[in-house]
Design a protein around this motif. Sequence first.
Motif, PDB file in Angstrom:
ATOM      1  N   ARG A  72       2.282   1.689  -3.509  1.00 59.14           N
ATOM      2  CA  ARG A  72       1.260   2.227  -4.421  1.00 59.14           C
ATOM      3  C   ARG A  72       1.016   3.710  -4.147  1.00 59.14           C
ATOM      4  NH1 ARG A  72      -0.709  -3.047  -3.777  1.00 59.14           N
ATOM      5  NH2 ARG A  72      -1.954  -2.499  -1.947  1.00 59.14           N
ATOM      6  N   SER A  73       1.012   4.099  -2.886  1.00 65.73           N
ATOM      7  CA  SER A  73       0.818   5.509  -2.518  1.00 65.73           C
ATOM      8  C   SER A  73       1.958   6.386  -3.025  1.00 65.73           C
ATOM      9  CB  SER A  73       0.713   5.661  -1.006  1.00 65.73           C
ATOM     10  OG  SER A  73      -0.445   5.036  -0.528  1.00 65.73           O
TER      11      SER A  73
ATOM     12  N   GLU B  86       0.836  -1.205   0.000  1.00 63.95           N
ATOM     13  CA  GLU B  86       0.000   0.000   0.000  1.00 63.95           C
ATOM     14  C   GLU B  86       0.873   1.258   0.000  1.00 63.95           C
ATOM     15  OE1 GLU B  86      -3.284   2.231  -0.322  1.00 63.95           O
ATOM     16  OE2 GLU B  86      -3.279   0.047  -0.345  1.00 63.95           O
ATOM     17  N   GLU B  87       1.950   1.233   0.771  1.00 65.34           N
ATOM     18  CA  GLU B  87       2.881   2.366   0.788  1.00 65.34           C
ATOM     19  C   GLU B  87       3.530   2.567  -0.574  1.00 65.34           C
ATOM     20  OE1 GLU B  87       5.748   2.375   3.996  1.00 65.34           O
ATOM     21  OE2 GLU B  87       4.195   1.734   5.415  1.00 65.34           O
TER      22      GLU B  87
END
Length: 154
Positions: free
Chosen positions: A116-117, A113-114
């Motif tokens: 992708r962010s 998720e990090e």
Amino acid sequence: MHIWVDADACPVVIKEILYRAAHRWQRSLTLVANHMLRTPPSSLIRAVQVPRGFDVADDYIAQHVSAGDLVITGDIPLAAQVLDRHALVLNPRGERYTADTIRERLSLRDMMEELRSAGVDTGGPAALSQADRRAFANALDRLMLAGARGHPPR
């Protein structure tokens, strides 16, 4: 053992396996989604439509699951929640999540998720293969057999 399905993202072929298993093992099956679902006519199978919204279906399952129930989901945070309630968790590829493995899966999910962010293209999961379908059906049968014999699944 009641079977709960996080049905919004569950592949149709996996739902079909679950319909057959509910009848074979005489287990109640509840599919939870934020849209209408078609299910075969059966006193063992029901669909629950929850309002649209972030994690509404997950929250419904987490609130209604009991110890010893089986939850079918690929959602790692939901898996962690229901494991805390002493339910069993199987993903649509046949991988069983346990208290021993879920923390690592949560960490990996958070790391992805990090990335992708930060704009990194991490790709998505591979399409469900025939081997994945077999792995799911075999894992489900093992859990159902253990439950039918009165043995806690390992």
